[in-house]
Design an enzyme around this catalytic site. Structure first.
Site, PDB file in Angstrom:
ATOM      1  N   LYS A 118       1.076  -1.301  -0.107  1.00 18.55           N
ATOM      2  CA  LYS A 118       0.135  -0.078   0.023  1.00 18.55           C
ATOM      3  C   LYS A 118       0.985   1.323  -0.248  1.00 18.55           C
ATOM      4  O   LYS A 118       1.943   1.138   0.570  1.00 18.55           O
ATOM      5  CB  LYS A 118      -0.743  -0.066   1.184  1.00 18.55           C
ATOM      6  CG  LYS A 118      -1.974  -1.106   1.190  1.00 18.55           C
ATOM      7  CD  LYS A 118      -3.278  -0.610   1.934  1.00 18.55           C
ATOM      8  CE  LYS A 118      -4.102  -2.131   2.145  1.00 18.55           C
ATOM      9  NZ  LYS A 118      -4.592  -2.146   3.450  1.00 18.55           N
ATOM     10  N   HIS A 173       2.129   6.956   2.502  1.00 21.67           N
ATOM     11  CA  HIS A 173       1.484   8.317   2.330  1.00 21.67           C
ATOM     12  C   HIS A 173       1.813   9.127   3.537  1.00 21.67           C
ATOM     13  O   HIS A 173       2.230   8.582   4.375  1.00 21.67           O
ATOM     14  CB  HIS A 173       0.074   8.344   1.930  1.00 21.67           C
ATOM     15  CG  HIS A 173      -0.814   7.566   2.842  1.00 21.67           C
ATOM     16  ND1 HIS A 173      -1.258   8.205   3.894  1.00 21.67           N
ATOM     17  CD2 HIS A 173      -1.466   6.360   2.836  1.00 21.67           C
ATOM     18  CE1 HIS A 173      -2.070   7.347   4.844  1.00 21.67           C
ATOM     19  NE2 HIS A 173      -1.803   6.447   4.058  1.00 21.67           N
ATOM     20  N   HIS A 225       1.351   8.161   7.363  1.00 20.55           N
ATOM     21  CA  HIS A 225       2.410   7.712   8.025  1.00 20.55           C
ATOM     22  C   HIS A 225       3.491   8.727   8.547  1.00 20.55           C
ATOM     23  O   HIS A 225       4.196   8.018   9.300  1.00 20.55           O
ATOM     24  CB  HIS A 225       3.097   6.591   7.127  1.00 20.55           C
ATOM     25  CG  HIS A 225       2.118   5.701   6.537  1.00 20.55           C
ATOM     26  ND1 HIS A 225       2.078   5.605   5.148  1.00 20.55           N
ATOM     27  CD2 HIS A 225       1.386   4.756   7.277  1.00 20.55           C
ATOM     28  CE1 HIS A 225       0.881   4.834   5.053  1.00 20.55           C
ATOM     29  NE2 HIS A 225       0.766   4.127   6.275  1.00 20.55           N
TER      30      HIS A 225
END
Ligand code: ARG
Length: 566
Positions: free
Chosen positions: A127, A130, A133
């Site tokens: 994933k 982005h 985080h």
């Protein structure tokens, strides 16, 4: 961190029934420096002595007799005793200590023998990494460095989200639309693309989901091909995020993620069974937490699958057994408050005394000024892209401000990345942050670049001066309100570090640095450093040097680089 001035004050105060430690804990710093360097509120002694606070303060001051260094004078005002201390004494002590210890100033061994586990960043495989985080990564990374400075043994853990049915989907998608060559060449971009494509296609073709389930089952059964692909996805992700971690100066001691606990959950489930904590609900196994005002903690689904919480339970046991932590911190967004409350409770119900050492360190959300982060709109800002954009913008600013600077690109990298890290660490964790490039890159604001700029200023003063004979310093040259304010800030550094870990708040360090830089700049504008008498220059240069040392060390604890020139 109690200094000798506080100790000297505590030794003066003799009240039956009040311990020296209680006195020490009551001593504060007045918000207005003209009211003294320390104060002791006498209100609570009224209960014991049965006089008004002001009378108590008066009596105490009269009992002191002549004060000696490091104390200079004391007076009683409105129920407080205000103390004035020997500035020269403090300046010599603080400067001497910093010059001797350099970046080790503030180090301590309070953590000796104790291990702290920090679970942070904990990204999900395949994933996008982005901007959501950012906080867990930099807050965890900074706590790690601060704890280490205080003598603790650290285990930094990236509890990878590397388990779940999505890996079956990824295998199907990979086999249909990608190849190992492509993954090698295009990394995570290729992985996220095929994942998105899978979701589009599976809406039209339900057989894809059947295939995905089959592949996931194969991973669970340790099928060779399935595991090989699963591991490739993991490697690709870790390699790619590794570049971002390097830029953020983040490291881990363990990448044991959710899948690591596949074979470590059964003992926990057995224990729950033994303690009769498990109940059946529609075929699922749960721990009923209604007594504690919480929804049940799901342990095993009706189809036999385990859950996020099951893996966290197994991971906690594993960490306790492997590292025997004094504390295990989970730096995870506040959206998961309930999750942590639930499974911490389960550990408590299991009778493990160390449930108290499990700490959820929550933080707020990051969004961009233009609303770009809202996942509803489907616009996700990659952390890498945000860093790049900040670096680009820094380069433009640097080109305007210092066109002749050498290595502008490298400086822009340090400034841009530092600005983003600093903005994530500047506020109390729990606050939601609305992120604006212009604000975080403002060289005059409460920003990373402001700190870096002040640090570079210190460096350039010191470079101009070359080597100096500190023995010749005339400390009176810094014994003025601005100089003493800088000394007071420098003296406060060690205490800031212990406060920061006590509250799990790196923002204490970030805010401290802003304050130190502001005090330093006030001094810098009020007092000439160059072209004075040698003894004056040297004393002032010592103050510059100490400020420089502490700023750089403070920035390092936040994971921010310090350019020598800007
Ligand atoms: N991977 C999870 C997420 O992105 C965070 C994991 C946090 N750590 C943990 N032990 N639960 O939501």
């Amino acid at each position: 961190m109690v200094n000798e001035k506080i100790l000297a004050i505590a030794k003066l105060i003799k009240i039956d029934g009040v311990t020296e430690q209680e006195i020490i804990d009551s001593i504060a710093v007045p918000s207005d420096a003209s009211l003294g360097d320390y104060c002791l509120p006498c209100f609570k002694f009224s209960k014991i002595i049965r006089k008004s606070p002001q009378m108590i303060a008066n009596d105490l001051v009269n009992s002191f007799g002549n004060l000696t260094s490091p104390l200079v004078s004391a007076n009683a005002v409105n129920g407080y005793i205000n103390f004035y201390t020997d500035k020269l004494f403090t300046a010599k002590k603080v400067i001497g200590e910093i010059l001797q210890k350099n970046e080790n100033y503030g180090n301590s061994d309070i953590g000796k023998g104790a291990t702290i586990c920090i679970d942070y960043s904990s990204i999900n495989i395949a994933k996008p990494f982005h901007i959501g985080h950012l906080c867990t990564t930099v807050i965890g990374g900074s706590l790690y460095k601060i704890y280490k400075k205080l003598g603790y043994n650290l285990v930094g853990i990236n509890h990878l989200g590397d388990w779940g049915t999505q890996f079956g989907k990824l295998i199907v998608a990979f086999k249909k639309w990608s190849s190992e060559e492509e993954l090698k060449a295009r990394g995570m971009k290729a992985l996220t693309e095929i994942y998105v494509k899978y979701h589009e296609e599976s809406e039209k073709d339900a057989s894809l989901d059947d295939k995905a389930r089959e592949w996931f089952k194969k991973i669970e059964e340790n099928d060779e091909e399935a595991l090989r692909l699963f591991n490739i996805f993991k490697e690709v992700t870790i390699k790619e995020v590794g570049k971002t971690y390097d830029r953020l100066k983040i490291t881990f001691d363990s990448y044991n993620g959710e899948s690591f606990y596949n074979d470590k959950m059964q003992p926990v489930i057995d224990k729950l069974q033994q303690k009769q904590l498990l109940t059946e609900s529609e075929g699922a196994k749960i721990v009923d937490l209604s007594e504690y005002g919480m929804p049940p903690c799901l342990i095993v689904k009706a189809d036999g699958a385990t859950l996020y919480a099951t893996r966290d339970l197994a991971a906690a046991y594993y960490r306790k057994n492997t590292y025997n932590f004094e504390k295990c911190l989970y730096v995870v967004a506040y959206q998961q408050n309930l999750h942590f409350k639930q499974w911490f409770k389960v550990i408590e119900l299991l009778g493990e005394p160390w449930y108290k050492s499990l700490v959820h360190v929550p933080f707020g959300m990051v969004s961009l000024e233009d609303g770009a982060m809202s996942t509803r709109k489907g616009k996700v800002v990659l952390l890498e892209d945000a860093l790049n954009k900040a670096v680009e913008k820094s380069l433009v600013i640097i080109e305007q401000k210092s066109p002749d600077l050498e290595g502008k690109e490298e400086v822009a990298e340090m400034v841009g990345v530092g600005a983003i890290i600093f903005s994530a660490l500047y506020n109390n964790r729990i606050k939601d942050i609305v992120f604006s490039y212009d604000k975080v890159l403002n060289f005059d604001g409460e920003t990373g670049p402001y700190i870096q700029y002040t640090n570079a200023r210190c460096n350039s003063v010191l470079e101009k001066l070359g080597s100096l004979d500190y023995e010749k310093a005339d400390f009176d040259a810094i014994n003025n309100p601005e100089g003493n304010a800088v000394i007071a800030a420098l003296e406060a550094f060690p205490k800031i570090l212990t406060d920061a870990i006590e509250k799990y708040e790196p923002c204490y360090v970030a805010r401290y640095l802003v304050n130190l830089c502001q005090e330093f700049n006030r001094f810098y504008y009020a007092h000439r450093i160059l072209n004075e008498k040698e003894s004056v220059v040297i004393a002032r240069a010592m103050l510059v040097k100490c400020t420089h040392v502490v700023i750089e060390e403070g920035l390092r604890l936040l994971g921010i680089s310090a350019p020598k020139k800007m």
